[in-house]
Design an enzyme around this catalytic site. Structure first.
Site, PDB file in Angstrom:
ATOM      1  N   TYR A   1       0.854  -1.190   0.000  1.00  0.00           N
ATOM      2  CA  TYR A   1       0.000   0.000   0.000  1.00  0.00           C
ATOM      3  C   TYR A   1       0.898   1.251   0.000  1.00  0.00           C
ATOM      4  O   TYR A   1       2.022   1.201   0.514  1.00  0.00           O
ATOM      5  CB  TYR A   1      -0.891  -0.065   1.259  1.00  0.00           C
ATOM      6  CG  TYR A   1      -1.949   0.993   1.305  1.00  0.00           C
ATOM      7  CD1 TYR A   1      -3.061   0.917   0.479  1.00  0.00           C
ATOM      8  CD2 TYR A   1      -1.824   2.088   2.159  1.00  0.00           C
ATOM      9  CE1 TYR A   1      -4.028   1.912   0.508  1.00  0.00           C
ATOM     10  CE2 TYR A   1      -2.789   3.084   2.201  1.00  0.00           C
ATOM     11  CZ  TYR A   1      -3.885   2.989   1.356  1.00  0.00           C
ATOM     12  OH  TYR A   1      -4.834   3.971   1.384  1.00  0.00           O
TER      13      TYR A   1
ATOM     14  N   THR B   1       1.419   3.869   1.729  1.00  0.00           N
ATOM     15  CA  THR B   1       2.071   4.388   2.942  1.00  0.00           C
ATOM     16  C   THR B   1       3.187   3.467   3.439  1.00  0.00           C
ATOM     17  O   THR B   1       3.923   3.832   4.357  1.00  0.00           O
ATOM     18  CB  THR B   1       1.052   4.527   4.084  1.00  0.00           C
ATOM     19  OG1 THR B   1       0.421   3.241   4.273  1.00  0.00           O
ATOM     20  CG2 THR B   1       0.000   5.567   3.769  1.00  0.00           C
ATOM     21  N   LYS B   2       3.305   2.275   2.879  1.00  0.00           N
ATOM     22  CA  LYS B   2       4.246   1.290   3.413  1.00  0.00           C
ATOM     23  C   LYS B   2       5.703   1.658   3.069  1.00  0.00           C
ATOM     24  O   LYS B   2       5.948   2.542   2.258  1.00  0.00           O
ATOM     25  CB  LYS B   2       3.914  -0.101   2.863  1.00  0.00           C
ATOM     26  CG  LYS B   2       2.509  -0.575   3.261  1.00  0.00           C
ATOM     27  CD  LYS B   2       2.368  -0.732   4.763  1.00  0.00           C
ATOM     28  CE  LYS B   2       1.137  -1.481   5.195  1.00  0.00           C
ATOM     29  NZ  LYS B   2      -0.068  -0.646   5.404  1.00  0.00           N
ATOM     30  N   ASN B   3       6.654   0.925   3.652  1.00  0.00           N
ATOM     31  CA  ASN B   3       8.073   1.258   3.439  1.00  0.00           C
ATOM     32  C   ASN B   3       8.467   1.146   1.970  1.00  0.00           C
ATOM     33  O   ASN B   3       9.395   1.798   1.525  1.00  0.00           O
ATOM     34  CB  ASN B   3       8.971   0.381   4.315  1.00  0.00           C
ATOM     35  CG  ASN B   3       8.825   0.731   5.786  1.00  0.00           C
ATOM     36  OD1 ASN B   3       7.745   1.165   6.213  1.00  0.00           O
ATOM     37  ND2 ASN B   3       9.879   0.565   6.562  1.00  0.00           N
TER      38      ASN B   3
END
Ligand SMILES: Cc1ncc(COP(=O)(O)O)c(C=O)c1O
Length: 358
Positions: free
Chosen positions: A176, A178-180
């Protein structure tokens, strides 16, 4: 405004997507295969199976263990709803064990009491970028013959005593935005087990091993090559992104006052998907207001633990008290930690928090 998350896209991602668009092969194809190979390598496992999201990765990994109606899966209540809902999708029952207040992850010491003859799997969640305490969890799984499904959706590159998140059982990651690292939407399952990998590939593609021959019920949980092209470019930068997050976390921890900063237990690499502080004594919401007034983004992950969500209480009849998960829901606040933050941004965050709390 300093945002809580910021996906970083550059020429590599754009070039990768354009290549796919020009190729005419838009669905699951060679880019997905390349991402699977590179991500398996990154996690130190034999196989990776890309999916359409972290949620479908969890669902698929549970199906590959044969989990379904009448089974129980032990997990943490302090997470995004998807972790527990993936268990529901299979017909199995999520069984919640309270969290360790220091790490926000499931308290491994309390798991054994929750094991019943119906328990089929343990699903630890590596929340905020920190792995759960895997040694006791693996020992319990071994003793009781249980599968281990890691919800590693927030833990790309996290380590536990030298082993990567996703290498302990079936690792499920989300991509997604927002993930790293991101693919837009997307997910992936990592495993060393040939049979599990094969089952995941089958469940992802309508229960199909040979084209248009369907032996079991499956789904369309495929990732597209467009998404995989973004993921391949992002994976190249993941270590740089993680190191920047870790350095930002170090700076915040050194400078913040009056709040409880994250703890990193010995032997673990926390990759700070979120930098989550505790603000005790009922002051969390006032701090949130103060941050908003100072144009500092923040997140409350999560304001309601899963066992207290309306779906679980009113529809499913859960009636549990899990004091540490409930206290965490009242006290946590996540500050911006993403790799695009400048030193000025970090100083603005520190100054806003310290002025509000001390
Ligand atoms: C802990 C956890 N589990 C599962 C998921 C589900 O991932 P996705 O949003 O890619 O379906 C997420 C992502 O938001 C997550 O943070």
């Amino acid at each position: 405004m300093i945002s809580i998350a910021k996906p970083l896209m550059s020429e590599e991602e754009k070039q990768g997507v354009l290549e796919v668009l020009d190729s005419g092969m838009l669905a699951q194809g060679p880019k997905v295969k390349a991402l699977e190979e590179a991500f398996a390598d990154y996690c130190g496992v034999k196989h990776a199976v890309a999916t359409s999201s972290g949620t479908t990765a969890l669902h698929t990994a549970l199906l590959a263990q044969g989990i379904g109606e009448g089974d129980e899966v032990i997990t943490s209540p302090f997470t995004f709803i998807s972790s527990a809902n993936a268990i529901l999708f299979t017909g199995a029952k999520p069984v919640f064990v309270d969290i360790d207040p220091v790490t926000f992850n499931v308290d491994a010491a309390q798991i054994e009491e929750a094991v019943t003859p119906r328990t089929k799997a343990l699903m630890p969640i590596h929340l905020f970028g920190l792995t759960a305490d895997m040694d006791p969890i693996l020992a319990l799984a071994e003793e009781h013959g249980l599968a281990v499904i890691e919800d590693a959706c927030q833990a790309h590159g996290a380590d536990y005593h030298g082993r990567r998140a996703g290498s302990f059982g079936s690792g499920c990651f989300s991509f997604y935005p927002t993930k790293n690292m991101t693919t837009g939407e997307g997910g992936i399952i990592t495993t060393d087990d040939d049979a599990v990998a094969e089952s995941c590939r089958t469940a992802r593609q309508h229960g199909m091993r040979t084209r248009y021959y369907h032996e079991e019920l499956g789904y369309n949980f495929r990732m597209t090559d467009i998404h995989a092209a973004i993921g391949l470019a992002q994976l190249q930068k993941l270590e740089r992104f993680n190191e920047a997050r870790i350095a930002n976390a170090r700076y915040l921890t050194e400078h913040l006052q009056g709040v409880i900063t994250p703890t990193v237990p010995q032997g673990r690499r926390h990759v700070f998907h979120q930098y989550t502080i505790r603000v005790p004594d009922g002051k969390r919401d006032a701090l949130a207001e103060h941050l908003k007034a100072n144009a500092i983004g923040y997140g409350i992950y999560y304001p309601v633990p899963v066992h207290q969500q309306t779906l679980y209480v009113e529809t499913l009849g859960y009636d549990l008290t899990l004091p540490e998960a409930e206290r965490a829901a009242d006290e946590v606040l996540s500050l911006p930690i993403h790799p695009a933050l400048t030193r000025d941004d970090l100083d603005a965050i520190v100054s806003a928090v310290n002025r509000a709390v001390v």
